[in-house]
Design an enzyme around this catalytic site. Structure first.
Site, mmCIF file in Angstrom:
data_model
loop_
_atom_site.group_PDB
_atom_site.id
_atom_site.type_symbol
_atom_site.label_atom_id
_atom_site.label_comp_id
_atom_site.label_asym_id
_atom_site.label_seq_id
_atom_site.Cartn_x
_atom_site.Cartn_y
_atom_site.Cartn_z
ATOM 1 N N LYS A 280 -3.789 10.070 -6.695
ATOM 2 C CA LYS A 280 -4.255 8.815 -6.317
ATOM 3 C C LYS A 280 -5.883 8.656 -6.707
ATOM 4 O O LYS A 280 -6.262 9.119 -6.181
ATOM 5 C CB LYS A 280 -3.894 8.768 -4.821
ATOM 6 C CG LYS A 280 -4.474 7.656 -4.179
ATOM 7 C CD LYS A 280 -3.894 6.308 -4.664
ATOM 8 C CE LYS A 280 -4.220 4.974 -3.684
ATOM 9 N NZ LYS A 280 -5.762 4.401 -4.288
ATOM 10 N N SER B 210 0.890 -1.071 0.173
ATOM 11 C CA SER B 210 -0.192 -0.065 -0.221
ATOM 12 C C SER B 210 0.872 1.238 -0.010
ATOM 13 O O SER B 210 2.050 1.157 0.163
ATOM 14 C CB SER B 210 -0.841 0.090 1.236
ATOM 15 O OG SER B 210 -0.094 0.183 2.393
#
Length: 222
Positions: free
Chosen positions: A59, A23
């Site tokens: 993102k 992540s």
């Protein structure tokens, strides 16, 4: 060999990532970005006068997936899951028009492409309007809509959902002798040349100041 998978009734099979899907970390202030750039420069042993250039892109808030291609053909797709094991969503990914089933040009024998499946806002609004009209589930936000659409047990439902995909990195590439560019931006451009969609907002940024300038520009656009 491809990641292993097993199917249980009413659930997706499991797919083990050949390389972990990690992540992202977060920066919440300019100081966080400055510290990050300092760590990068130290890790790369850059001289004080050497330029640290970054690749920047938004993102996207969707669902991360790994796409495995063998001889240029899509053979498996998996969600990130816990980073080591995800869900095998191959049948559903094959129904997403934005994801190429066959790559263009000269590609590695085995190629794992990592990216984000998401739902553009316009498609999200149209989907919710249709759901209200039919008495179906109304989604709280595009991220939930994308995740719910990709995890349908019936891939025909997934095929009707307005899903999009942007590639953002590589996983496993075999043979290791395949000539990949060393720069991340050039690797992204290579993915685009193979036919994979890229975020149109990808850009370069010089140092921490450049990263913050990019961030503020995207924030204004948002």
């Amino acid at each position: 060999s491809p990641p292993s998978s097993a199917t249980s009734t009413g659930h997706f099979g499991k797919a083990r990532h050949a390389r972990p899907m990690l992540s992202l970390n977060n920066g919440f202030s300019p100081d966080d970005i400055t510290d990050f750039v300092t760590r990068v420069r130290k890790f790369l042993s850059l001289a004080d006068d050497a330029l640290a250039e970054f690749v920047a892109e938004p993102k996207i808030d969707g669902l991360s997936v790994g796409l495995r291609y063998e001889a240029g053909r899509l053979v498996q797709a998996a969600t990130r899951g816990d980073g080591a094991v995800g869900e095998d969503v191959t049948a559903n990914i094959e129904s997403v028009d934005a994801i190429p089933k066959t790559l263009l040009g000269t590609v590695p024998d085995i190629l794992e492409v990592r990216g984000e499946v998401f739902m553009p806002r316009e498609g999200f609004e149209k989907l919710n309007a249709a759901q209200r009209e039919s008495g179906g589930k109304v989604f709280a936000n595009p991220r939930n809509a994308a995740a719910g659409s990709l995890r349908q047990l019936d891939s025909k439902i997934t095929a009707k959902r307005p899903l999009m995909f942007y590639a953002y990195s590589l996983g496993v590439v075999q043979p290791e002798s395949f000539a990949l560019p060393t720069a991340h931006l050039e690797r992204l451009q290579l993915l685009g040349g193979w036919g994979l969609p890229l975020c149109p907002e990808i850009d370069t940024a010089e140092g921490g100041e450049g990263c913050l300038t990019y961030y503020n520009r995207i924030l204004n656009v948002r």
